[in-house]
Write a protein that holds these residues in place. Structure first.
Motif, short mmCIF file in Angstrom:
data_model
loop_
_atom_site.label_atom_id
_atom_site.label_comp_id
_atom_site.label_asym_id
_atom_site.label_seq_id
_atom_site.Cartn_x
_atom_site.Cartn_y
_atom_site.Cartn_z
N HIS A 102 0.82 -1.22 0.00
CA HIS A 102 0.00 0.00 0.00
C HIS A 102 0.86 1.26 0.00
O HIS A 102 0.36 2.35 -0.28
N HIS B 31 1.04 6.36 -0.45
CA HIS B 31 1.94 7.34 0.18
C HIS B 31 3.02 7.83 -0.77
O HIS B 31 4.16 8.07 -0.35
N ASP C 174 -4.05 7.07 5.04
CA ASP C 174 -4.43 5.83 5.70
C ASP C 174 -5.79 5.96 6.37
O ASP C 174 -6.60 5.04 6.35
FE LIG Z 1 -0.05 3.59 5.51
#
Ligand SMILES: [Fe+2]
Ligand code: FES
Length: 364
Positions: free
Chosen positions: A192, A197, A320
């Motif tokens: 992820h 990110h 997140d």
């Molecule tokens: Fe994260």
């Protein structure tokens, strides 16, 4: 930004959270939890604390200055002690005005000369580490042995102990509607990182810096010597127009001490030195976490650099959050061979849960 999810009504949220709640493992795993910072509670102050699915009262004696954590409900007839007051080194219940000392003994009953001598309400032990108060919670509190020592200790930062680091800042990051296992899953789900990110933001903000990409080289490892720990190692570089930007790479090691309740981030900044951030997650209820962090660095590290490093990390967090607050827990996830070691992490996490319980996914 998940605007579609933001526009949800109350009923949708209730249905969503009911479904999410059923999917997750036991919400209060064994471990150390930060309750408050010691300097935030004054002598004579009483604070109601809700956490780990319970009501507590945190109070500070006026004379000794000691801080105590107890069950909120009075052992006499159940009034909430948080509505009382501190008298000397005792807390006084607002109902029949019994006074209890820090050991949980009744010292005074206004209408009786015979207060029971035994401990009536057992205080919880708190550990003060670098000015933060931690409680050790056992997920098997009812069946386990309360005298058994904790499985691990609250980590101390060696550089704070030897005086080379000082606290450079702290932040109450508020509450999130999420389950604590997601904090751990975040580290093992290495796939992820690039997906979520990779955009650079101005530190502390959600303002994107166009054209600059963050490149992560992320790895998850178990600690060989300390079974309650796992680490997430990341090497971060910046790239624009396909070229690496000057300024070197930042190395960060995120160490998990226990079940996601206490994380230390250790940053290595080539040419500048090192910096440590402590981040804590305290479950209030199964799908609600209180988040706090403090950061430590040498006194001599320039303020702008501390601001930049911490702020960059903080500005990645909302990516997140949007996911965490709307997701469920896939007990049997369909993974690709290039996914991170999510299953290995879940196996590691079992040590913090009560005895296996087939009725809760992830506990089986
Ligand atoms: Fe994260
Ligand atoms: S309920 Fe607390 S003194 Fe009676």
């Amino acid at each position: 930004m998940m605007l579609g999810l933001r526009s949800r009504g109350k009923a949708d949220t209730a249905v969503l959270d009911a479904q999410r709640g059923e999917s997750y493992p036991y919400p209060y795993p064994t471990g150390w939890y930060r309750i408050a910072s010691a300097d935030s509670i004054r002598p004579g102050e009483i604070r109601a604390i809700t956490c780990l699915g319970k009501q507590f009262v945190l109070w500070r004696a006026r004379e000794s200055g000691e801080i105590h954590l107890m069950d909120a409900f009075c052992p006499h007839l159940g009034a909430n002690l948080a509505g009382g007051r501190v008298d000397g080194d005792c807390i006084e219940c607002p109902f029949h005005l019994w006074q209890f000392d820090g050991e949980g003994r009744a010292q005074r009953i206004p209408y009786s000369d015979h207060p029971p001598e035994r401990v009536l309400t057992r205080p919880y032990e708190l550990e003060d580490v670098h000015g933060q108060l931690f409680l050790y919670h056992r997920s098997d509190a009812e069946s386990g042995d309360p005298e058994e020592p904790p499985a691990y200790e609250v980590p101390r930062i060696a550089e704070v102990d030897d005086g080379s680091f000082v606290r450079r800042g702290q932040r109450n990051a508020g509450r999130l509607r999420m389950h604590i296992i997601e904090i751990c899953e975040n580290a093992a789900d290495t796939a992820h990182f690039q997906a979520l990110h990779s955009q650079l933001h101005l530190p502390w903000t959600q303002v994107r810096v166009p054209g600059v990409e963050i490149v992560h080289r992320a790895k998850w490892v178990l600690d060989e010597d300390r079974p309650w720990m796992m680490h997430f190692d990341d090497v971060v570089t910046l790239r624009a127009l396909g070229r690496r930007l000057p300024g070197g790479e930042t190395k960060v090691r995120v160490s998990y001490h226990g079940p996601g309740s206490l994380l230390t981030f250790h940053f290595e900044l080539p040419g500048w030195g090192e910096l440590t951030m402590v981040k804590t997650f305290l479950p209030i209820s199964p799908l609600e976490q209180q988040i706090d962090f403090q950061w430590y660095a040498p006194k001599s590290m320039p303020r702008w650099l501390v601001w930049w490093v911490i702020g960059n990390w903080v500005s990645q967090f909302p990516q997140d959050i949007d996911i965490w607050e709307n997701k469920t827990f896939q007990a049997r996830p369909k993974l690709s061979r290039d996914d991170g070691p999510v299953i290995a992490m879940r196996r590691w996490y079992q040590q913090f849960l009560p005895e296996p319980d087939d009725t809760r996914p992830g506990n089986a």
